[in-house]
Design a protein around this motif. Structure first.
Motif, PDB file in Angstrom:
ATOM      1  N   TYR A  77      -7.488  10.687 -10.484  1.00 30.88           N
ATOM      2  CA  TYR A  77      -6.982  11.983 -10.052  1.00 30.88           C
ATOM      3  C   TYR A  77      -5.914  12.433 -11.045  1.00 30.88           C
ATOM      4  O   TYR A  77      -5.039  11.639 -11.416  1.00 30.88           O
ATOM      5  CB  TYR A  77      -6.372  11.882  -8.652  1.00 30.88           C
ATOM      6  CG  TYR A  77      -5.812  13.190  -8.132  1.00 30.88           C
ATOM      7  CD1 TYR A  77      -6.651  14.226  -7.737  1.00 30.88           C
ATOM      8  CD2 TYR A  77      -4.440  13.389  -8.031  1.00 30.88           C
ATOM      9  CE1 TYR A  77      -6.149  15.420  -7.256  1.00 30.88           C
ATOM     10  CE2 TYR A  77      -3.928  14.582  -7.550  1.00 30.88           C
ATOM     11  CZ  TYR A  77      -4.776  15.594  -7.167  1.00 30.88           C
ATOM     12  OH  TYR A  77      -4.279  16.783  -6.691  1.00 30.88           O
ATOM     13  N   ALA A  78      -5.997  13.672 -11.487  1.00 33.29           N
ATOM     14  CA  ALA A  78      -4.989  14.251 -12.375  1.00 33.29           C
ATOM     15  C   ALA A  78      -4.788  15.709 -11.996  1.00 33.29           C
ATOM     16  O   ALA A  78      -5.740  16.473 -11.930  1.00 33.29           O
ATOM     17  CB  ALA A  78      -5.439  14.144 -13.829  1.00 33.29           C
ATOM     18  N   PRO A  87       4.930  19.366  -8.554  1.00 32.88           N
ATOM     19  CA  PRO A  87       4.960  18.535  -9.766  1.00 32.88           C
ATOM     20  C   PRO A  87       3.583  17.921 -10.041  1.00 32.88           C
ATOM     21  O   PRO A  87       2.741  17.840  -9.146  1.00 32.88           O
ATOM     22  CB  PRO A  87       5.991  17.456  -9.433  1.00 32.88           C
ATOM     23  CG  PRO A  87       6.074  17.439  -7.949  1.00 32.88           C
ATOM     24  CD  PRO A  87       5.729  18.817  -7.472  1.00 32.88           C
ATOM     25  N   GLY A  88       3.362  17.485 -11.284  1.00 34.14           N
ATOM     26  CA  GLY A  88       2.097  16.862 -11.657  1.00 34.14           C
ATOM     27  C   GLY A  88       1.892  15.537 -10.942  1.00 34.14           C
ATOM     28  O   GLY A  88       2.847  14.890 -10.521  1.00 34.14           O
ATOM     29  N   GLU A  89       0.611  15.152 -10.816  1.00 36.71           N
ATOM     30  CA  GLU A  89       0.271  13.890 -10.156  1.00 36.71           C
ATOM     31  C   GLU A  89      -0.826  13.170 -10.925  1.00 36.71           C
ATOM     32  O   GLU A  89      -1.696  13.811 -11.515  1.00 36.71           O
ATOM     33  CB  GLU A  89      -0.220  14.147  -8.725  1.00 36.71           C
ATOM     34  CG  GLU A  89       0.826  14.726  -7.813  1.00 36.71           C
ATOM     35  CD  GLU A  89       0.300  14.942  -6.405  1.00 36.71           C
ATOM     36  OE1 GLU A  89      -0.246  13.967  -5.834  1.00 36.71           O
ATOM     37  OE2 GLU A  89       0.424  16.064  -5.904  1.00 36.71           O
ATOM     38  N   LEU A  90      -0.787  11.843 -10.878  1.00 35.61           N
ATOM     39  CA  LEU A  90      -1.802  10.986 -11.496  1.00 35.61           C
ATOM     40  C   LEU A  90      -2.154   9.854 -10.553  1.00 35.61           C
ATOM     41  O   LEU A  90      -1.282   9.329  -9.860  1.00 35.61           O
ATOM     42  CB  LEU A  90      -1.275  10.344 -12.779  1.00 35.61           C
ATOM     43  CG  LEU A  90      -1.205  11.141 -14.051  1.00 35.61           C
ATOM     44  CD1 LEU A  90      -0.466  10.342 -15.125  1.00 35.61           C
ATOM     45  CD2 LEU A  90      -2.590  11.523 -14.530  1.00 35.61           C
ATOM     46  N   SER A  91      -3.421   9.448 -10.551  1.00 36.90           N
ATOM     47  CA  SER A  91      -3.856   8.218  -9.886  1.00 36.90           C
ATOM     48  C   SER A  91      -4.735   7.466 -10.875  1.00 36.90           C
ATOM     49  O   SER A  91      -5.622   8.052 -11.499  1.00 36.90           O
ATOM     50  CB  SER A  91      -4.664   8.509  -8.621  1.00 36.90           C
ATOM     51  OG  SER A  91      -3.829   9.009  -7.613  1.00 36.90           O
ATOM     52  N   HIS A 112      -0.237   5.337  -8.243  1.00 33.04           N
ATOM     53  CA  HIS A 112       0.061   6.766  -8.166  1.00 33.04           C
ATOM     54  C   HIS A 112       1.366   7.070  -8.893  1.00 33.04           C
ATOM     55  O   HIS A 112       2.338   6.324  -8.775  1.00 33.04           O
ATOM     56  CB  HIS A 112       0.199   7.219  -6.709  1.00 33.04           C
ATOM     57  CG  HIS A 112      -1.015   6.980  -5.878  1.00 33.04           C
ATOM     58  ND1 HIS A 112      -2.149   7.750  -5.983  1.00 33.04           N
ATOM     59  CD2 HIS A 112      -1.287   6.046  -4.939  1.00 33.04           C
ATOM     60  CE1 HIS A 112      -3.055   7.297  -5.142  1.00 33.04           C
ATOM     61  NE2 HIS A 112      -2.559   6.260  -4.500  1.00 33.04           N
ATOM     62  N   ALA A 113       1.377   8.176  -9.631  1.00 34.62           N
ATOM     63  CA  ALA A 113       2.596   8.665 -10.285  1.00 34.62           C
ATOM     64  C   ALA A 113       2.728  10.151  -9.976  1.00 34.62           C
ATOM     65  O   ALA A 113       1.737  10.879  -9.940  1.00 34.62           O
ATOM     66  CB  ALA A 113       2.518   8.444 -11.797  1.00 34.62           C
ATOM     67  N   LEU A 177       1.844  -1.971 -14.945  1.00 33.90           N
ATOM     68  CA  LEU A 177       1.386  -1.492 -13.648  1.00 33.90           C
ATOM     69  C   LEU A 177       0.706  -2.642 -12.919  1.00 33.90           C
ATOM     70  O   LEU A 177      -0.009  -3.433 -13.536  1.00 33.90           O
ATOM     71  CB  LEU A 177       0.382  -0.352 -13.812  1.00 33.90           C
ATOM     72  CG  LEU A 177       0.762   0.815 -14.722  1.00 33.90           C
ATOM     73  CD1 LEU A 177      -0.377   1.829 -14.781  1.00 33.90           C
ATOM     74  CD2 LEU A 177       2.033   1.479 -14.262  1.00 33.90           C
ATOM     75  N   THR A 178       0.916  -2.729 -11.618  1.00 35.79           N
ATOM     76  CA  THR A 178       0.276  -3.773 -10.829  1.00 35.79           C
ATOM     77  C   THR A 178      -0.744  -3.149  -9.877  1.00 35.79           C
ATOM     78  O   THR A 178      -0.434  -2.213  -9.150  1.00 35.79           O
ATOM     79  CB  THR A 178       1.316  -4.584 -10.034  1.00 35.79           C
ATOM     80  OG1 THR A 178       2.217  -5.196 -10.964  1.00 35.79           O
ATOM     81  CG2 THR A 178       0.649  -5.659  -9.193  1.00 35.79           C
TER      82      THR A 178
END
Length: 188
Positions: A77-78, A87-91, A112-113, A177-178
């Motif tokens: 996901y972006a 705000p932007g999101e990333l998965s 997730h960020a 990242l874990t």
């Protein structure tokens, strides 16, 4: 008869131990170091990324893969940041880990960020613009000038917030990242 049953039980236990060491069970933590950075402003869902194991992958006391071994994943996901909100999101998820020179497909939880919130920064910019406009308008034209200056200043502050407001989610190169395995993966 007891001796034969004991031998069969021993063989079955040995086979179970070998089978357990031949798979990565669900719940196993896999920590990777990112090979390159990913930014929600430019990333697309389905985009692949490369990483390396940051720690040895150990299952039941047996090391299946050493730190530094290649791993691969994809962006699931972006979403790019909006100018004044969202705000932007990333998965991200891992898709494979190399074990004994072979890429083993894996299924993991997502990392997730999310970019920083816009709200406080935008309010500061808009409020500062309004206050500066009121001060200048008040000095130049009294009460009516202050009112006009407030509106003009708030508009200018909104323009500044819009011009500087993108808050993308970023996973930097070399970040660790874990991920957690959601299903067992066979390494045979």
């Amino acid at each position: 008869m007891l001796g034969k049953s004991l031998k069969i039980a021993s063989v079955l236990l040995l086979m179970a131990a070998v089978a357990a060491a031949q798979s990565i069970p669900a719940g196993t933590k896999v920590t990777v170091r990112m090979g390159s950075g990913i930014n929600s402003g430019t990333a697309r869902s389905g985009e692949k990324f490369d990483a390396t194991l940051a720690r040895d992958l150990v299952v039941n006391g047996k090391t299946l893969a050493k730190a530094g071994t290649p791993a691969h994943g994809k962006v699931t996901y972006a979403k790019s940041s909006g100018r004044l909100h969202d705000p932007g999101e990333l998965s991200l998820r891992l898709t494979s880990v190399e074990v004994n020179g072979r890429n083993v497909p894996v299924s993991t939880t997502a990392f997730h960020a999310k970019g920083k919130s816009h709200t406080k920064s935008n309010l500061t910019k808009i409020g500062s613009g309004a206050a500066a406009g009121a001060l200048i308008g008040g000095l130049a034209g009294g009460g009516k000038g202050a009112l006009i200056g407030t509106a003009v200043g708030a508009g200018a502050g909104t323009g500044v917030a819009a011009a500087t407001g993108k808050q993308e989610a970023v996973v930097h190169s070399e970040s660790t990242l874990t991920f957690t395995m959601t299903a067992a993966a066979s390494v045979k």
